[in-house]
Design a protein around this motif. Sequence first.
Motif, PDB file in Angstrom:
ATOM      1  N   GLN A   1      -8.634  14.290   5.879  1.00  0.00           N
ATOM      2  CA  GLN A   1      -7.749  14.107   6.996  1.00  0.00           C
ATOM      3  C   GLN A   1      -6.645  14.099   6.920  1.00  0.00           C
TER       4      GLN A   1
ATOM      5  N   THR B   1      -2.984  13.231   5.857  1.00  0.00           N
ATOM      6  CA  THR B   1      -2.330  12.137   5.547  1.00  0.00           C
ATOM      7  C   THR B   1      -0.675  12.797   5.807  1.00  0.00           C
TER       8      THR B   1
ATOM      9  N   CYS C   1       0.070  17.114  11.722  1.00  0.00           N
ATOM     10  CA  CYS C   1      -0.906  17.202  10.530  1.00  0.00           C
ATOM     11  C   CYS C   1      -1.034  18.479  12.154  1.00  0.00           C
TER      12      CYS C   1
ATOM     13  N   SER D   1      -7.446  15.826   1.338  1.00  0.00           N
ATOM     14  CA  SER D   1      -8.582  14.949   2.415  1.00  0.00           C
ATOM     15  C   SER D   1      -8.389  15.457   3.139  1.00  0.00           C
TER      16      SER D   1
END
Length: 345
Positions: free
Chosen positions: A20, A22, A126, A18
């Motif tokens: 983004q 996760t 992240c 992804s």
Amino acid sequence: MVNRKALSALLAGAAVASAQCTIPTTPPPTTISDPFRAQVQNASRPEVHNKYLNLLEAGGGDRHLFIGPVGAPTYDLTLVDGVINHVPNGVRAVIGGEFSEVDHTTKLFMTGRGDDRAVFEPTYACNPDTDELQVELRFVTWQNQPTGGHICVRHAFDGSHEFRYSPPGNDLIDVDRECIKVTLVVIPTDPNNIPIPSTTLTTVTVPATTAPVATSTHAPGEDFADMTAAGWSFQGCAPEERWATDGPFRTLTGSMTGSDTMTNEACMAFCDGLGYAFAGTEWSRECWCGNTVAPTRQPATTLASLAACNYKCTGDANQNCGGDAWLSLYAKCPTGGPCENVVFV
Ligand SMILES: *[C@@H]1O[C@H](CO)[C@@H](O)[C@H](O)[C@H]1NC(C)=O
């Protein structure tokens, strides 16, 4: 327990799968038994951001924590119930001592003694630069102290930063050396690309059949690198503070450097360039310089005393670079004068 492959795969998979980041719903375990490096992050402070935690051997077997250039890169940290351990040296991260009145911070270091531990909680987050999934070690508490506070790093010596604990609610700043709040991040060590870990050198054993010591160039027992051609004479195997009772100071108090390619030649060149009278290698990868050696730190002149300086240099397995808190000590020979090693009997 988290398996290294599982952790690496999870991190890599999340990055690829992804754009983004996760966050997994299950938090990471509080014990990470596969080796990792600890990275420091504070994206608004480039001088410390993405640098790694190094260990520097200190007195009594303790290890002090630095961001380079001081200290040895460390690839084999583990986490045991939220406490950072360095098993090869039998030490774990604790907080205590060297309280600063100016900014109310306290030292974070590693020891085998029973000092109160620093407790961290692994947390998925992240990466601020890449947005990849990472495991952060969120600071929870200084054992037996109130929960809260944070870990920070501040200027130490030779361009390094040292690790400190700042208590909850503390807003005092030392204007001369602000303690920069940092996040510690687990960087799993790639098992296919492990540099020579500084610590496993302590357990390097050389099979008798390979006889790495060049007996043809050393008299029996004179197991040290002959540096007389470079203008340095070997003095013997000198003790650091751990083996002395005269105080917590380094035997050579001038400059130091460390590297994965250390040799006695490299160390003599380093100390020579800075004009020092004494140079010594230690712990396979360290080089220390100084202008005096205290009477209490003079090496013995027995052949047996050389046994403590039997760690192979990181840059040349055929020569010795000191030992565990023992220096392979050399003295600069007078220009144009004689240059002879001490005779050991
Ligand atoms: C970076 O350091 C500054 C100074 O300590 C601090 O105020 C800030 O919260 C830190 N940022 C992060 C992301 O930790």
